[in-house]
Motif scaffolding. Structure first.
Motif, PDB file in Angstrom:
ATOM      1  N   ALA A  10       0.828  -1.213   0.000  1.00 38.69           N
ATOM      2  CA  ALA A  10       0.000   0.000   0.000  1.00 38.69           C
ATOM      3  C   ALA A  10       0.857   1.257   0.000  1.00 38.69           C
ATOM      4  O   ALA A  10       0.550   2.238  -0.700  1.00 38.69           O
ATOM      5  CB  ALA A  10      -0.930  -0.019   1.217  1.00 38.69           C
ATOM      6  N   THR A  11       1.946   1.235   0.755  1.00 36.58           N
ATOM      7  CA  THR A  11       2.831   2.405   0.828  1.00 36.58           C
ATOM      8  C   THR A  11       3.482   2.702  -0.508  1.00 36.58           C
ATOM      9  O   THR A  11       3.812   3.855  -0.808  1.00 36.58           O
ATOM     10  CB  THR A  11       3.910   2.172   1.898  1.00 36.58           C
ATOM     11  OG1 THR A  11       3.289   1.840   3.135  1.00 36.58           O
ATOM     12  CG2 THR A  11       4.754   3.418   2.090  1.00 36.58           C
ATOM     13  N   ALA A  12       3.679   1.674  -1.340  1.00 33.51           N
ATOM     14  CA  ALA A  12       4.333   1.872  -2.636  1.00 33.51           C
ATOM     15  C   ALA A  12       3.512   2.751  -3.564  1.00 33.51           C
ATOM     16  O   ALA A  12       4.064   3.349  -4.496  1.00 33.51           O
ATOM     17  CB  ALA A  12       4.592   0.517  -3.294  1.00 33.51           C
ATOM     18  N   GLY A  16       3.106  10.663  -1.308  1.00 25.66           N
ATOM     19  CA  GLY A  16       3.971  11.369  -0.376  1.00 25.66           C
ATOM     20  C   GLY A  16       5.446  11.123  -0.629  1.00 25.66           C
ATOM     21  O   GLY A  16       5.836  10.299  -1.466  1.00 25.66           O
ATOM     22  N   GLU A  17       6.271  11.818   0.128  1.00 31.52           N
ATOM     23  CA  GLU A  17       7.716  11.743  -0.044  1.00 31.52           C
ATOM     24  C   GLU A  17       8.381  10.781   0.926  1.00 31.52           C
ATOM     25  O   GLU A  17       9.574  10.524   0.804  1.00 31.52           O
ATOM     26  CB  GLU A  17       8.334  13.147   0.153  1.00 31.52           C
ATOM     27  CG  GLU A  17       7.852  14.179  -0.855  1.00 31.52           C
ATOM     28  CD  GLU A  17       8.340  13.889  -2.265  1.00 31.52           C
ATOM     29  OE1 GLU A  17       9.423  13.271  -2.397  1.00 31.52           O
ATOM     30  OE2 GLU A  17       7.651  14.273  -3.224  1.00 31.52           O
ATOM     31  N   THR A  18       7.653  10.260   1.889  1.00 25.30           N
ATOM     32  CA  THR A  18       8.231   9.361   2.877  1.00 25.30           C
ATOM     33  C   THR A  18       7.356   8.123   3.038  1.00 25.30           C
ATOM     34  O   THR A  18       6.189   8.104   2.638  1.00 25.30           O
ATOM     35  CB  THR A  18       8.370  10.055   4.257  1.00 25.30           C
ATOM     36  OG1 THR A  18       7.073  10.449   4.710  1.00 25.30           O
ATOM     37  CG2 THR A  18       9.293  11.258   4.160  1.00 25.30           C
ATOM     38  N   LEU A  19       7.958   7.089   3.618  1.00 24.01           N
ATOM     39  CA  LEU A  19       7.212   5.870   3.919  1.00 24.01           C
ATOM     40  C   LEU A  19       6.240   6.162   5.050  1.00 24.01           C
ATOM     41  O   LEU A  19       6.643   6.438   6.179  1.00 24.01           O
ATOM     42  CB  LEU A  19       8.177   4.748   4.318  1.00 24.01           C
ATOM     43  CG  LEU A  19       9.000   4.118   3.200  1.00 24.01           C
ATOM     44  CD1 LEU A  19      10.100   3.248   3.787  1.00 24.01           C
ATOM     45  CD2 LEU A  19       8.116   3.290   2.270  1.00 24.01           C
ATOM     46  N   ARG A  20       4.963   6.107   4.739  1.00 26.91           N
ATOM     47  CA  ARG A  20       3.951   6.397   5.752  1.00 26.91           C
ATOM     48  C   ARG A  20       2.668   5.646   5.406  1.00 26.91           C
ATOM     49  O   ARG A  20       2.286   5.552   4.236  1.00 26.91           O
ATOM     50  CB  ARG A  20       3.678   7.896   5.822  1.00 26.91           C
ATOM     51  CG  ARG A  20       2.632   8.294   6.859  1.00 26.91           C
ATOM     52  CD  ARG A  20       2.400   9.786   6.857  1.00 26.91           C
ATOM     53  NE  ARG A  20       3.601  10.523   7.220  1.00 26.91           N
ATOM     54  CZ  ARG A  20       3.681  11.842   7.265  1.00 26.91           C
ATOM     55  NH1 ARG A  20       2.621  12.561   6.944  1.00 26.91           N
ATOM     56  NH2 ARG A  20       4.807  12.429   7.619  1.00 26.91           N
ATOM     57  N   SER A  27      -0.552   7.100  -6.345  1.00 24.17           N
ATOM     58  CA  SER A  27       0.293   7.470  -7.475  1.00 24.17           C
ATOM     59  C   SER A  27       1.202   6.302  -7.832  1.00 24.17           C
ATOM     60  O   SER A  27       1.513   5.454  -6.991  1.00 24.17           O
ATOM     61  CB  SER A  27       1.136   8.706  -7.128  1.00 24.17           C
ATOM     62  OG  SER A  27       2.057   8.979  -8.175  1.00 24.17           O
ATOM     63  N   LEU A  28       1.634   6.275  -9.106  1.00 25.81           N
ATOM     64  CA  LEU A  28       2.588   5.268  -9.580  1.00 25.81           C
ATOM     65  C   LEU A  28       3.988   5.859  -9.730  1.00 25.81           C
ATOM     66  O   LEU A  28       4.876   5.210 -10.299  1.00 25.81           O
ATOM     67  CB  LEU A  28       2.124   4.688 -10.929  1.00 25.81           C
ATOM     68  CG  LEU A  28       0.797   3.930 -10.923  1.00 25.81           C
ATOM     69  CD1 LEU A  28       0.439   3.502 -12.346  1.00 25.81           C
ATOM     70  CD2 LEU A  28       0.875   2.713 -10.012  1.00 25.81           C
ATOM     71  N   ARG A  29       4.203   7.039  -9.209  1.00 25.28           N
ATOM     72  CA  ARG A  29       5.473   7.730  -9.430  1.00 25.28           C
ATOM     73  C   ARG A  29       6.656   6.961  -8.861  1.00 25.28           C
ATOM     74  O   ARG A  29       7.735   6.955  -9.453  1.00 25.28           O
ATOM     75  CB  ARG A  29       5.444   9.131  -8.813  1.00 25.28           C
ATOM     76  CG  ARG A  29       5.176   9.156  -7.315  1.00 25.28           C
ATOM     77  CD  ARG A  29       5.361  10.534  -6.707  1.00 25.28           C
ATOM     78  NE  ARG A  29       6.765  10.919  -6.698  1.00 25.28           N
ATOM     79  CZ  ARG A  29       7.247  11.878  -5.909  1.00 25.28           C
ATOM     80  NH1 ARG A  29       6.435  12.543  -5.083  1.00 25.28           N
ATOM     81  NH2 ARG A  29       8.523  12.179  -5.942  1.00 25.28           N
ATOM     82  N   TRP A  30       6.457   6.275  -7.741  1.00 23.82           N
ATOM     83  CA  TRP A  30       7.586   5.591  -7.113  1.00 23.82           C
ATOM     84  C   TRP A  30       7.983   4.318  -7.857  1.00 23.82           C
ATOM     85  O   TRP A  30       9.126   3.886  -7.782  1.00 23.82           O
ATOM     86  CB  TRP A  30       7.272   5.300  -5.654  1.00 23.82           C
ATOM     87  CG  TRP A  30       7.116   6.559  -4.856  1.00 23.82           C
ATOM     88  CD1 TRP A  30       5.976   7.061  -4.306  1.00 23.82           C
ATOM     89  CD2 TRP A  30       8.149   7.500  -4.557  1.00 23.82           C
ATOM     90  NE1 TRP A  30       6.229   8.253  -3.684  1.00 23.82           N
ATOM     91  CE2 TRP A  30       7.566   8.555  -3.811  1.00 23.82           C
ATOM     92  CE3 TRP A  30       9.521   7.569  -4.831  1.00 23.82           C
ATOM     93  CZ2 TRP A  30       8.286   9.645  -3.349  1.00 23.82           C
ATOM     94  CZ3 TRP A  30      10.251   8.649  -4.370  1.00 23.82           C
ATOM     95  CH2 TRP A  30       9.635   9.671  -3.637  1.00 23.82           C
ATOM     96  N   PHE A  31       7.040   3.742  -8.587  1.00 26.61           N
ATOM     97  CA  PHE A  31       7.399   2.613  -9.432  1.00 26.61           C
ATOM     98  C   PHE A  31       8.277   3.069 -10.588  1.00 26.61           C
ATOM     99  O   PHE A  31       9.226   2.380 -10.974  1.00 26.61           O
ATOM    100  CB  PHE A  31       6.137   1.923  -9.959  1.00 26.61           C
ATOM    101  CG  PHE A  31       5.372   1.182  -8.902  1.00 26.61           C
ATOM    102  CD1 PHE A  31       5.710  -0.120  -8.575  1.00 26.61           C
ATOM    103  CD2 PHE A  31       4.326   1.787  -8.229  1.00 26.61           C
ATOM    104  CE1 PHE A  31       5.010  -0.808  -7.595  1.00 26.61           C
ATOM    105  CE2 PHE A  31       3.623   1.112  -7.248  1.00 26.61           C
ATOM    106  CZ  PHE A  31       3.965  -0.186  -6.926  1.00 26.61           C
ATOM    107  N   THR A 211      12.469   7.056   1.464  1.00 25.99           N
ATOM    108  CA  THR A 211      11.473   7.321   0.427  1.00 25.99           C
ATOM    109  C   THR A 211      10.731   6.040   0.057  1.00 25.99           C
ATOM    110  O   THR A 211      11.256   4.934   0.234  1.00 25.99           O
ATOM    111  CB  THR A 211      12.133   7.901  -0.833  1.00 25.99           C
ATOM    112  OG1 THR A 211      13.039   6.928  -1.371  1.00 25.99           O
ATOM    113  CG2 THR A 211      12.902   9.173  -0.499  1.00 25.99           C
ATOM    114  N   PRO A 212       9.523   6.151  -0.501  1.00 26.68           N
ATOM    115  CA  PRO A 212       8.737   4.965  -0.883  1.00 26.68           C
ATOM    116  C   PRO A 212       9.309   4.190  -2.059  1.00 26.68           C
ATOM    117  O   PRO A 212       8.716   3.196  -2.477  1.00 26.68           O
ATOM    118  CB  PRO A 212       7.363   5.560  -1.237  1.00 26.68           C
ATOM    119  CG  PRO A 212       7.300   6.859  -0.525  1.00 26.68           C
ATOM    120  CD  PRO A 212       8.701   7.373  -0.548  1.00 26.68           C
ATOM    121  N   ILE A 213      10.427   4.625  -2.620  1.00 27.41           N
ATOM    122  CA  ILE A 213      11.012   3.894  -3.744  1.00 27.41           C
ATOM    123  C   ILE A 213      11.367   2.470  -3.340  1.00 27.41           C
ATOM    124  O   ILE A 213      11.277   1.530  -4.132  1.00 27.41           O
ATOM    125  CB  ILE A 213      12.259   4.638  -4.289  1.00 27.41           C
ATOM    126  CG1 ILE A 213      12.754   3.976  -5.571  1.00 27.41           C
ATOM    127  CG2 ILE A 213      13.372   4.670  -3.250  1.00 27.41           C
ATOM    128  CD1 ILE A 213      13.892   4.752  -6.230  1.00 27.41           C
TER     129      ILE A 213
END
Length: 247
Positions: A10-12, A16-20, A27-31, A211-213
């Motif tokens: 879910a966090t992925a 946001g900019e941090t793991l929360r 968003s799919l930005r971190w993928f 970061t969620p990356i």
């Protein structure tokens, strides 16, 4: 055991900019960040290369060993089988430290050679145990019939024994590949700056960044593993193969 994994997945998808948790939007930005982050992509290729080579070597050693243990008249059969299964008992950190001392300090092998030997040794129990399960389920009379009809031992192996072992070999290869790819303790002790595996690179990243990356990359690896397992179950039937392990 599954709930923490669901939190990571879910966090992925957060904006946001941090793991929360819960995620801040979707968003799919971190993928996209994960698949374009060069240290991850370079380490992914290294992990794939290492896992593939280690799997091939483990099967090359494990299949003849399985035949010798299960079909041959091997003195001290239980002892030999125990030696092949011992990497499952010993802590991986102990194995990694021993490999570091013997292979890199004493024999002065480079990191990749030491990693390849270490991962191959780690995968031998899967090669021996899983292929052995397929062999247990096979009828020895088939091989005896082939020999009685004039087939040579080599021809008997390729025309009778190998087809019987094929589901176990494929299952052992999949388990070995995933185990090698996800290994951390041995890879961490035998790593170098020139050759780093993906799990170790991800561990280093999470120690310095939040970061969620890392959640996105973990989700991608989880999805790939699940798809691989489902496809293998549909084609091979793990339950049937592993039914021979306890026999």
């Amino acid at each position: 055991m599954i709930v923490p994994i669901l939190f990571v997945v879910a966090t992925a998808f957060t904006e946001g900019e941090t793991l929360r948790f819960p995620p801040e939007g979707l968003s799919l930005r971190w993928f996209d960040e994960a698949t374009s982050y060069q240290p991850f992509t370079d380490a992914l290729l290294s992990s794939l290369q290492l896992a593939l080579l280690a799997t091939v070597l483990a099967l090359a050693v494990g299949i003849p060993a399985t035949l010798a243990i299960m079909r041959g008249r091997l003195p001290g059969r239980s002892l030999v089988e125990g030696l092949f299964l011992s990497p499952l008992i010993l802590p991986e950190l102990v194995v990694g430290l021993a490999l570091f001392q013997q292979l890199m300090l004493q024999l002065e092998l480079d990191n990749f050679q030491a990693l390849l030997i270490g991962h191959t040794a780690l995968l031998l129990p899967y090669a021996v145990r899983v292929t052995g399960a397929s062999l247990v389920l096979a009828d020895p009379a088939l091989e005896e019939a082939a020999r009685g009809l004039g087939a040579s031992p080599l021809r008997t192996f390729f025309t009778v024994t190998l087809p019987v072992l094929r589901p176990g070999i494929i299952s052992a290869a999949l388990l070995s590949f995933v185990t090698s790819f996800n290994n951390v303790p041995i890879s961490l002790l035998l790593q170098s700056r020139d050759f780093r595996t993906l799990p170790v690179t991800m561990l280093d990243y999470v120690q310095q960044n939040y970061t969620p990356i890392i959640a996105a990359m973990s989700t991608l690896l989880l999805a790939a593993t699940v798809v691989l397992a489902v496809v293998a179950e549909r084609i091979l039937g793990f339950a049937r193969i592993f039914g021979g392990i306890n026999r």
